[in-house]
Write a protein that holds these residues in place. Structure first.
Motif, PDB file in Angstrom:
ATOM      1  N   THR A  27       0.832  -1.212   0.000  1.00 42.56           N
ATOM      2  CA  THR A  27       0.000   0.000   0.000  1.00 42.56           C
ATOM      3  C   THR A  27       0.860   1.253   0.000  1.00 42.56           C
ATOM      4  O   THR A  27       0.571   2.228  -0.706  1.00 42.56           O
ATOM      5  N   ALA A  28       1.930   1.240   0.783  1.00 40.71           N
ATOM      6  CA  ALA A  28       2.809   2.410   0.853  1.00 40.71           C
ATOM      7  C   ALA A  28       3.428   2.711  -0.508  1.00 40.71           C
ATOM      8  O   ALA A  28       3.535   3.874  -0.915  1.00 40.71           O
ATOM      9  N   ALA A  29       3.832   1.660  -1.231  1.00 37.05           N
ATOM     10  CA  ALA A  29       4.434   1.872  -2.552  1.00 37.05           C
ATOM     11  C   ALA A  29       3.408   2.414  -3.539  1.00 37.05           C
ATOM     12  O   ALA A  29       3.703   3.311  -4.328  1.00 37.05           O
ATOM     13  N   GLU A  30       2.199   1.869  -3.490  1.00 39.91           N
ATOM     14  CA  GLU A  30       1.161   2.296  -4.430  1.00 39.91           C
ATOM     15  C   GLU A  30       0.719   3.737  -4.199  1.00 39.91           C
ATOM     16  O   GLU A  30       0.255   4.410  -5.130  1.00 39.91           O
ATOM     17  N   THR A  31       0.819   4.196  -2.958  1.00 36.66           N
ATOM     18  CA  THR A  31       0.331   5.537  -2.627  1.00 36.66           C
ATOM     19  C   THR A  31       1.463   6.556  -2.495  1.00 36.66           C
ATOM     20  O   THR A  31       1.273   7.619  -1.913  1.00 36.66           O
ATOM     21  N   SER A  32       2.628   6.237  -3.040  1.00 38.04           N
ATOM     22  CA  SER A  32       3.719   7.204  -3.019  1.00 38.04           C
ATOM     23  C   SER A  32       3.333   8.427  -3.838  1.00 38.04           C
ATOM     24  O   SER A  32       2.523   8.345  -4.777  1.00 38.04           O
ATOM     25  N   SER A  33       3.904   9.577  -3.497  1.00 38.07           N
ATOM     26  CA  SER A  33       3.548  10.818  -4.190  1.00 38.07           C
ATOM     27  C   SER A  33       3.899  10.739  -5.675  1.00 38.07           C
ATOM     28  O   SER A  33       3.128  11.205  -6.522  1.00 38.07           O
ATOM     29  N   PHE A  34       5.050  10.140  -6.013  1.00 32.37           N
ATOM     30  CA  PHE A  34       5.423  10.045  -7.424  1.00 32.37           C
ATOM     31  C   PHE A  34       4.413   9.221  -8.199  1.00 32.37           C
ATOM     32  O   PHE A  34       3.959   9.625  -9.280  1.00 32.37           O
ATOM     33  N   MET A  35       4.050   8.049  -7.663  1.00 33.07           N
ATOM     34  CA  MET A  35       3.117   7.192  -8.388  1.00 33.07           C
ATOM     35  C   MET A  35       1.742   7.828  -8.489  1.00 33.07           C
ATOM     36  O   MET A  35       1.072   7.749  -9.535  1.00 33.07           O
ATOM     37  N   GLU A  36       1.295   8.482  -7.440  1.00 34.79           N
ATOM     38  CA  GLU A  36      -0.006   9.150  -7.507  1.00 34.79           C
ATOM     39  C   GLU A  36      -0.008  10.235  -8.575  1.00 34.79           C
ATOM     40  O   GLU A  36      -0.982  10.376  -9.332  1.00 34.79           O
ATOM     41  N   GLU A  37       1.060  11.004  -8.655  1.00 31.39           N
ATOM     42  CA  GLU A  37       1.138  12.061  -9.663  1.00 31.39           C
ATOM     43  C   GLU A  37       1.261  11.484 -11.076  1.00 31.39           C
ATOM     44  O   GLU A  37       0.669  12.002 -12.024  1.00 31.39           O
ATOM     45  N   LEU A  38       2.023  10.407 -11.207  1.00 29.11           N
ATOM     46  CA  LEU A  38       2.152   9.759 -12.513  1.00 29.11           C
ATOM     47  C   LEU A  38       0.798   9.267 -13.005  1.00 29.11           C
ATOM     48  O   LEU A  38       0.421   9.498 -14.165  1.00 29.11           O
ATOM     49  N   LEU A  39       0.049   8.601 -12.123  1.00 31.01           N
ATOM     50  CA  LEU A  39      -1.236   8.029 -12.525  1.00 31.01           C
ATOM     51  C   LEU A  39      -2.313   9.084 -12.694  1.00 31.01           C
ATOM     52  O   LEU A  39      -3.399   8.789 -13.225  1.00 31.01           O
ATOM     53  N   ALA A  40      -2.024  10.280 -12.239  1.00 33.65           N
ATOM     54  CA  ALA A  40      -2.953  11.395 -12.459  1.00 33.65           C
ATOM     55  C   ALA A  40      -2.574  12.194 -13.704  1.00 33.65           C
ATOM     56  O   ALA A  40      -3.231  13.191 -14.030  1.00 33.65           O
ATOM     57  N   GLY A 147      -0.277   1.115 -18.124  1.00 34.73           N
ATOM     58  CA  GLY A 147       0.037   1.315 -19.528  1.00 34.73           C
ATOM     59  C   GLY A 147      -1.070   2.047 -20.267  1.00 34.73           C
ATOM     60  O   GLY A 147      -0.806   2.946 -21.088  1.00 34.73           O
ATOM     61  N   ARG A 148      -2.313   1.690 -19.990  1.00 36.80           N
ATOM     62  CA  ARG A 148      -3.438   2.360 -20.647  1.00 36.80           C
ATOM     63  C   ARG A 148      -3.523   3.832 -20.242  1.00 36.80           C
ATOM     64  O   ARG A 148      -3.813   4.704 -21.076  1.00 36.80           O
ATOM     65  N   LEU A 149      -3.265   4.115 -18.972  1.00 36.61           N
ATOM     66  CA  LEU A 149      -3.290   5.509 -18.518  1.00 36.61           C
ATOM     67  C   LEU A 149      -2.203   6.326 -19.203  1.00 36.61           C
ATOM     68  O   LEU A 149      -2.453   7.439 -19.679  1.00 36.61           O
ATOM     69  N   LEU A 150      -0.999   5.785 -19.253  1.00 35.85           N
ATOM     70  CA  LEU A 150       0.095   6.503 -19.907  1.00 35.85           C
ATOM     71  C   LEU A 150      -0.213   6.735 -21.381  1.00 35.85           C
ATOM     72  O   LEU A 150       0.049   7.818 -21.918  1.00 35.85           O
ATOM     73  N   ASP A 151      -0.763   5.723 -22.019  1.00 38.96           N
ATOM     74  CA  ASP A 151      -1.101   5.839 -23.437  1.00 38.96           C
ATOM     75  C   ASP A 151      -2.074   6.996 -23.660  1.00 38.96           C
ATOM     76  O   ASP A 151      -1.934   7.769 -24.616  1.00 38.96           O
ATOM     77  N   ARG A 152      -3.039   7.120 -22.752  1.00 37.77           N
ATOM     78  CA  ARG A 152      -4.027   8.188 -22.893  1.00 37.77           C
ATOM     79  C   ARG A 152      -3.452   9.558 -22.563  1.00 37.77           C
ATOM     80  O   ARG A 152      -3.619  10.510 -23.316  1.00 37.77           O
ATOM     81  N   PHE A 153      -2.736   9.650 -21.441  1.00 38.99           N
ATOM     82  CA  PHE A 153      -2.210  10.947 -20.996  1.00 38.99           C
ATOM     83  C   PHE A 153      -1.238  11.550 -22.013  1.00 38.99           C
ATOM     84  O   PHE A 153      -1.228  12.754 -22.247  1.00 38.99           O
ATOM     85  N   PHE A 154      -0.406  10.692 -22.585  1.00 40.99           N
ATOM     86  CA  PHE A 154       0.653  11.190 -23.466  1.00 40.99           C
ATOM     87  C   PHE A 154       0.341  10.982 -24.953  1.00 40.99           C
ATOM     88  O   PHE A 154       1.187  11.260 -25.795  1.00 40.99           O
ATOM     89  N   GLU A 155      -0.862  10.467 -25.248  1.00 45.46           N
ATOM     90  CA  GLU A 155      -1.281  10.249 -26.631  1.00 45.46           C
ATOM     91  C   GLU A 155      -0.222   9.453 -27.411  1.00 45.46           C
ATOM     92  O   GLU A 155       0.282   9.861 -28.452  1.00 45.46           O
TER      93      GLU A 155
END
Length: 223
Positions: A27-40, A147-155
């Protein structure tokens, strides 16, 4: 190690112990600030490239140690599978995110500590299995969504996300079920099981350290 903890492992499947024993660290790894910002969608191309460069160091070690250990150690052999290997996919993605950058050039204390720990697992395949489980089952479990999120965010139109694609494993769930079954079939005593669970916790901590290192640069990575 308490007698109670040892007793609790006598009949418990190893895969369940690994999952439950690392829930807090996961849980701690998944909720890190970097990962949260990346997935947003708020981390730049440079930020993601820096993440991939760190992962590359980790997978170079994982795949080198895995090939060596699988030839002689039955625990490592139970989890090792070239269909899971990610290094070639990372290199393909880096050609998109950071063309021309030397994959070995990144300086990262967190990645170096992670690599050193993986190299130390040559001492016993159970330790290697802990790291293999932490990285590869995580990649299979949540990677496709990232992968799907990155594909969408960065086209990206499907480019630059090979890391999250497992062409040789079209159905992740049956594969993961078989993987856990192989872990559970290993002939291990309670103390050995606990040693593996403790190493899974270490592995998640090392992943968290990668995110924390990247998180220190979030201001520079904003998009």
């Amino acid at each position: 190690m308490s007698a109670q903890l040892v007793d609790e492992t006598l009949g418990a499947p190893l895969s369940a112990l690994m999952r439950e024993g690392s829930r807090v660290q996961h849980t701690a790894a998944e909720t890190s600030s970097f990962m949260e910002e990346l997935l947003a969608g708020r981390v730049s191309e440079q930020g993601y490239a820096d993440y991939l460069l760190r992962l590359r160091k980790v997978y170079v070690a994982l795949e080198s140690v895995g090939r060596d250990l699988a030839a002689t150690d039955p625990i490592a052999a139970a989890v090792h599978d070239i269909a899971l290997e990610r290094l070639a996919a990372i290199d393909a993605d880096l050609d998109v995110w950071a063309p021309g950058v030397d994959g070995d050039a990144v300086e990262s204390a967190a990645a170096d500590a992670y690599v050193a720990r993986i190299e130390a697992t040559r001492a016993w395949g159970g330790l290697y299995a802990a790291h293999h489980y932490t990285r590869y089952l995580g990649d299979l479990s949540g990677g496709q969504a990232i992968g799907r999120l990155l594909d969408r965010f960065f086209e990206l139109d499907g480019e630059g996300v090979a890391f999250y694609e497992f062409a040789e494993i079209p159905k992740p769930k049956p594969y993961k079920d078989g993987y856990r079954a192989r872990l559970d079939a290993l002939d291990l005593d309670p103390a050995e099981k606990l040693r593996i669970v403790e190493e899974v916790q270490v592995a998640f901590g090392l992943n968290q350290a990668l995110f924390e290192e990247l998180g220190e640069r979030l201001d520079a990575y904003r998009r």
